[in-house]
Design a protein around this motif. Structure first.
Motif, mmCIF file in Angstrom:
data_model
loop_
_atom_site.group_PDB
_atom_site.id
_atom_site.type_symbol
_atom_site.label_atom_id
_atom_site.label_comp_id
_atom_site.label_asym_id
_atom_site.label_seq_id
_atom_site.Cartn_x
_atom_site.Cartn_y
_atom_site.Cartn_z
ATOM 1 N N THR A 224 10.866 -7.942 -0.827
ATOM 2 C CA THR A 224 9.865 -8.882 -1.334
ATOM 3 C C THR A 224 9.202 -8.261 -2.562
ATOM 4 O OG1 THR A 224 7.959 -10.222 -0.716
ATOM 5 C CG2 THR A 224 7.975 -8.017 0.123
ATOM 6 N N SER A 225 8.718 -9.114 -3.457
ATOM 7 C CA SER A 225 8.125 -8.582 -4.695
ATOM 8 C C SER A 225 6.616 -8.518 -4.586
ATOM 9 C CB SER A 225 8.451 -9.487 -5.888
ATOM 10 O OG SER A 225 9.807 -9.794 -5.904
ATOM 11 N N MET A 226 6.055 -7.485 -5.171
ATOM 12 C CA MET A 226 4.597 -7.400 -5.322
ATOM 13 C C MET A 226 4.311 -7.599 -6.803
ATOM 14 S SD MET A 226 1.640 -6.798 -3.823
ATOM 15 C CE MET A 226 0.436 -7.538 -4.925
ATOM 16 N N ARG A 227 3.793 -8.771 -7.113
ATOM 17 C CA ARG A 227 3.461 -9.092 -8.520
ATOM 18 C C ARG A 227 1.952 -9.189 -8.630
ATOM 19 N NH1 ARG A 227 8.304 -12.087 -10.571
ATOM 20 N NH2 ARG A 227 9.646 -12.188 -8.745
ATOM 21 N N PHE A 228 1.378 -8.354 -9.454
ATOM 22 C CA PHE A 228 -0.072 -8.413 -9.654
ATOM 23 C C PHE A 228 -0.362 -9.462 -10.720
ATOM 24 C CE2 PHE A 228 0.848 -4.055 -8.279
ATOM 25 C CZ PHE A 228 0.028 -3.970 -7.177
ATOM 26 N N PRO A 229 -1.206 -10.464 -10.410
ATOM 27 C CA PRO A 229 -1.481 -11.496 -11.407
ATOM 28 C C PRO A 229 -2.194 -10.914 -12.627
ATOM 29 C CG PRO A 229 -2.832 -11.809 -9.427
ATOM 30 C CD PRO A 229 -1.916 -10.666 -9.149
ATOM 31 N N GLU A 230 -2.904 -9.827 -12.411
ATOM 32 C CA GLU A 230 -3.658 -9.154 -13.480
ATOM 33 C C GLU A 230 -3.635 -7.676 -13.083
ATOM 34 O OE1 GLU A 230 -7.671 -10.646 -13.439
ATOM 35 O OE2 GLU A 230 -8.337 -9.263 -14.983
ATOM 36 N N PRO A 231 -3.578 -6.740 -14.018
ATOM 37 C CA PRO A 231 -3.542 -5.334 -13.592
ATOM 38 C C PRO A 231 -4.741 -5.015 -12.686
ATOM 39 C CG PRO A 231 -3.167 -5.530 -15.958
ATOM 40 C CD PRO A 231 -3.544 -6.900 -15.462
ATOM 41 N N ASP A 249 2.291 -0.781 -11.047
ATOM 42 C CA ASP A 249 2.972 -1.867 -11.742
ATOM 43 C C ASP A 249 3.658 -2.737 -10.697
ATOM 44 O OD1 ASP A 249 2.395 -0.974 -14.358
ATOM 45 O OD2 ASP A 249 3.914 0.599 -14.133
ATOM 46 N N ASP A 250 4.101 -3.907 -11.128
ATOM 47 C CA ASP A 250 4.825 -4.793 -10.204
ATOM 48 C C ASP A 250 6.051 -4.072 -9.632
ATOM 49 O OD1 ASP A 250 2.984 -6.622 -11.055
ATOM 50 O OD2 ASP A 250 4.384 -7.832 -12.217
ATOM 51 N N TYR A 251 6.353 -4.344 -8.393
ATOM 52 C CA TYR A 251 7.501 -3.670 -7.772
ATOM 53 C C TYR A 251 8.122 -4.539 -6.694
ATOM 54 C CZ TYR A 251 4.059 -2.528 -4.127
ATOM 55 O OH TYR A 251 3.103 -2.608 -3.150
ATOM 56 N N VAL A 252 9.276 -4.111 -6.235
ATOM 57 C CA VAL A 252 9.940 -4.751 -5.101
ATOM 58 C C VAL A 252 9.907 -3.752 -3.959
ATOM 59 C CG1 VAL A 252 12.056 -5.862 -4.271
ATOM 60 C CG2 VAL A 252 11.523 -5.840 -6.717
ATOM 61 N N MET A 253 9.399 -4.182 -2.817
ATOM 62 C CA MET A 253 9.465 -3.316 -1.640
ATOM 63 C C MET A 253 10.666 -3.752 -0.814
ATOM 64 S SD MET A 253 6.993 -3.121 1.586
ATOM 65 C CE MET A 253 7.995 -3.226 3.067
ATOM 66 N N TRP A 254 11.445 -2.797 -0.338
ATOM 67 C CA TRP A 254 12.621 -3.158 0.457
ATOM 68 C C TRP A 254 12.713 -2.254 1.693
ATOM 69 C CZ3 TRP A 254 15.724 1.081 0.852
ATOM 70 C CH2 TRP A 254 15.746 1.987 -0.207
ATOM 71 N N GLY A 255 13.463 -2.729 2.666
ATOM 72 C CA GLY A 255 13.670 -1.931 3.871
ATOM 73 C C GLY A 255 15.020 -2.253 4.490
ATOM 74 N N LEU A 256 15.724 -1.222 4.894
ATOM 75 C CA LEU A 256 17.017 -1.410 5.564
ATOM 76 C C LEU A 256 16.854 -0.979 7.016
ATOM 77 C CD1 LEU A 256 20.449 -1.331 4.677
ATOM 78 C CD2 LEU A 256 19.967 0.768 5.911
ATOM 79 N N THR A 257 17.207 -1.858 7.957
ATOM 80 C CA THR A 257 17.078 -1.457 9.367
ATOM 81 C C THR A 257 18.384 -0.832 9.850
ATOM 82 O OG1 THR A 257 17.780 -3.612 10.213
ATOM 83 C CG2 THR A 257 15.414 -3.285 9.897
ATOM 84 N N LEU A 258 18.244 0.093 10.771
ATOM 85 C CA LEU A 258 19.397 0.804 11.308
ATOM 86 C C LEU A 258 19.011 1.401 12.654
ATOM 87 C CD1 LEU A 258 19.727 4.076 9.168
ATOM 88 C CD2 LEU A 258 17.646 2.834 9.568
ATOM 89 N N HIS A 259 20.005 1.909 13.382
ATOM 90 C CA HIS A 259 19.679 2.611 14.621
ATOM 91 C C HIS A 259 19.178 4.009 14.264
ATOM 92 C CE1 HIS A 259 20.959 -0.234 17.688
ATOM 93 N NE2 HIS A 259 21.793 -0.674 16.760
ATOM 94 N N THR A 260 18.131 4.441 14.935
ATOM 95 C CA THR A 260 17.543 5.752 14.611
ATOM 96 C C THR A 260 18.616 6.841 14.673
ATOM 97 O OG1 THR A 260 15.563 4.917 15.682
ATOM 98 C CG2 THR A 260 15.564 7.247 15.134
#
Ligand SMILES: Cc1cc2nc3c(=O)[nH]c(=O)nc-3n(C[C@H](O)[C@H](O)[C@H](O)COP(=O)(O)OP(=O)(O)OC[C@H]3O[C@@H](n4cnc5c(N)ncnc54)[C@H](O)[C@@H]3O)c2cc1C
Length: 417
Positions: A224-231, A249-260
Motif C-alpha cells: 500500500t502507498s503512503m502519500r503525504f498530501p503535504e510534507p 517522503d512518500d513510500y510504498v510499504m510491503w510485506g511478504l508472508t511466509l512460514h517462520t
C-alpha cells in the motif's frame, strides 16, 4: 504518594507506542499526573512498522483523546481518506475489492513515525526514555512499585502496561495470557514511491491496499502507498511549530508472508538477507512486486512473527492493567491491531475520568475497562486469526479467490509496469 481508593494519580504508563501515548494524551489533557516510561533511548530509534491504516474506531479514539489541534495535525499528515482494499491473485488480477468511505473522518493511511510525533506533542516532560520496565510490585495500600532494568523505580497509584507484543508486565498483570505463535511471519519493507521521476505504483492503485495471494501455502504479498498530501514538516510548522517529525517522503510499504520456519535463524535480524529471501520467495508474482522488493530501502526490511493473543483468565492487580498488543496481539490481517490499541486507550481514559467525576473507585473503572475491552478486542483477534487461516491455507475460499474470481475481471495492472 499514597492515594485513597477514588484518587487517580500518579499514573505510570509503560511503553510510548500508539496506545500508551494516546492514553497519556487523554489523561494529561484532564490534568492527571501521568508519566510514560519507554525502553528505547529516544522516540525514533527503530522503524516502527512504517504506516498503519487507521479505521473509524482508531480515528474516533484519537479524536476523543487528543486536543482538537493535535487531531487536526493527525488528519492533515495522513493520506487521503477512503479507497479500496483489493484481494488479487499473484499477477494482481482482482478477485474482489472492498471500498471505504471517503469522508473527512473516514479511514486513512497514517505514517507511524509521524503519528507518534503528533502523539508526543505536549508530552515532552512526561515521556521518559531508556526506561525498560522489568517488574511490578503491590506495596502497602493502593500503591504499586514499578521497577526498571536500570535498577530505578517509581511509585504509582495505577500502572498501565502498553508495552506491546513482548510485554514485560503481562505475566504479572494478566497471568496465562501469553500469545501463541501462529507459525507465520511477515518480511516487511519500504520502497520509495517516486523512482526516476515516476511513481512505482500505477495510478489505478493510488488509494488501494493490495493483498496478492500466492500459490505456496502461507504465501501472500501485501502493499500500500503512503502519500503525504503535504510534507509533514510543513504541517507541523503550521500546527505544532515546536515539534518536528522525522524526515519522510512518500513510500510504498510491503510485506511478504511466509512460514517462520522458512526464515533461517541467521538472517532474522539482517535486512539484506531478509530482502534477498523475499525476492526469492516472490518469484512468480507480478513484476511490480519484484520491483518493490528490488528497490526497497536498504536498511528498512524487518521480520515480524505473527502471534495470536489469548483471553486473560485473571487480572491479578486491581490497579494495574494492559492496553493494546500487550493484551490482545493479533496477526496483521484486517488491520485491527493498532486501531484496537487506540480504542483501548480512549476507553480506559474515559472510564478513569468518569470514575473521578462520579466518585467511584479506580479499581472499578479498571475492571469495567477490562470487561468492555475484552469483548471487542478478542472479537478482533478472532477475526484476524480466522482471516489469516482462510487466506493462507489451501481451501475452497483461497481456490475461488486465486483461480476463479480473477478470471472474471479485467487486468488491473498491466504486466509491463
Ligand atoms: C508491519 C505492520 C503493519 C501494521 N499495520 C497495521 C494497520 O494497518 N492497522 C492497524 O490497526 N494495526 C497495524 N499493525 C499493528 C499495530 O502496529 C499494533 O497493533 C500497534 O502498534 C499496537 O500498539 P501498542 O501501543 O499496543 O504497542 P506498540 O505500538 O508496539 O508500542 C509498544 C511500546 O512499548 C515499548 N516497550 C516494549 N517493552 C517495554 C518495556 N519493558 N518497558 C518500556 N517500554 C517497553 C516499545 O518500545 C514500544 O514503544 C501493524 C503491525 C505491523 C508489524
Amino acid at each position: 504518594m499514597g492515594s485513597s481508593n477514588g484518587a487517580l494519580g500518579p499514573v505510570a504508563v509503560v511503553g510510548a507506542g500508539l496506545s500508551g501515548l494516546c492514553l497519556a494524551q487523554y489523561l494529561s489533557r484532564a490534568g492527571v499526573d501521568v508519566h510514560v516510561y519507554e525502553k528505547d533511548p529516544g522516540p525514533f530509534v527503530r522503524r516502527q512498522g512504517y504506516r498503519i491504516t487507521a479505521d473509524e474506531h482508531g480515528l474516533a479514539a484519537l479524536r476523543a483523546s487528543l486536543p482538537p489541534r493535535l487531531y487536526e495535525l493527525v488528519l492533515a499528515t495522513g493520506g487521503e481518506p477512503g479507497g479500496h482494499f483489493r484481494f488479487t491473485d499473484e499477477r494482481l488480477r482482482d478477485a474482489f475489492k472492498l471500498t471505504f468511505r471517503s469522508t473527512p473522518d473516514g479511514g486513512r493511511q497514517l505514517d507511524r513515525q509521524v503519528l507518534r510525533s503528533s502523539l508526543l506533542v505536549g508530552l515532552d516532560d512526561r515521556v521518559h526514555y531508556g526506561k525498560a520496565a522489568a517488574s511490578l510490585r503491590q506495596e502497602d495500600g493502593d500503591e504499586l512499585l514499578l521497577e526498571f532494568a536500570d535498577d530505578t523505580s517509581v511509585r504509582a497509584s495505577l500502572v498501565v502496561g502498553a508495552d506491546g507484543i513482548g510485554s514485560a508486565l503481562r505475566a504479572r498483570i494478566a497471568p496465562g495470557g501469553e500469545p501463541v505463535s501462529a507459525g507465520l511471519a511477515g518480511i516487511y519493507g519500504r520502497t520509495p514511491l517516486e523512482q526516476h521521476g515516476k511513481q512505482v505504483v500505477p495510478d489505478v492503485l493510488r488509494t488501494s491496499g493490495v493483498l496478492a495471494l500466492g500459490k505456496a501455502p502461507g504465501r501472500s504479498f501485501f502493499f500500500t502507498s503512503m502519500r503525504f498530501p503535504e510534507p509533514p514538516q510543513a504541517v507541523f510548522d503550521r500546527l505544532a511549530p515546536d515539534h518536528k517529525p522525522p524526515p519522510c517522503d512518500d513510500y510504498v510499504m510491503w510485506g511478504l508472508t511466509l512460514h517462520t520456519a522458512e526464515v533461517p535463524e541467521e538472517i532474522r535480524a539482517d535486512p539484506l538477507g531478509l530482502r534477498t529471501l523475499a525476492a526469492r520467495l516472490a518469484h512468480g508474482f507480478h513484476p511490480l512486486i519484484a520491483r518493490l522488493i528490488d528497490t526497497a530501502d536498504d536498511d528498512a526490511t524487518v521480520l515480524s512473527r505473527f502471534v495470536v493473543g489469548q483471553r486473560p483468565t485473571t487480572w491479578s492487580l486491581p490497579r494495574a492493567t494492559l492496553l493494546g498488543d500487550a493484551v490482545h496481539a493479533m496477526p496483521p490481517f484486517g488491520a485491527h491491531g493498532g486501531n484496537t490499541a487506540l480504542q483501548d486507550a480512549a476507553l480506559l481514559g474515559r472510564k478513569l475520568l468518569d470514575s473521578q467525576a462520579n466518585g467511584t473507585s479506580v479499581a472499578a473503572a479498571v475492571a469495567a475497562y477490562q470487561t468492555e475491552m475484552q469483548r471487542y478486542a478478542f472479537k478482533a483477534v478472532d477475526s484476524a486469526a480466522a482471516m489469516m487461516r482462510r487466506l493462507t491455507t489451501d481451501g475452497i475460499q483461497k481456490w475461488l479467490m486465486m483461480r476463479v474470481l480473477p478470471k472474471l475481471h479485467r487486468v488491473t495492472v498491466p504486466e509491463t509496469v
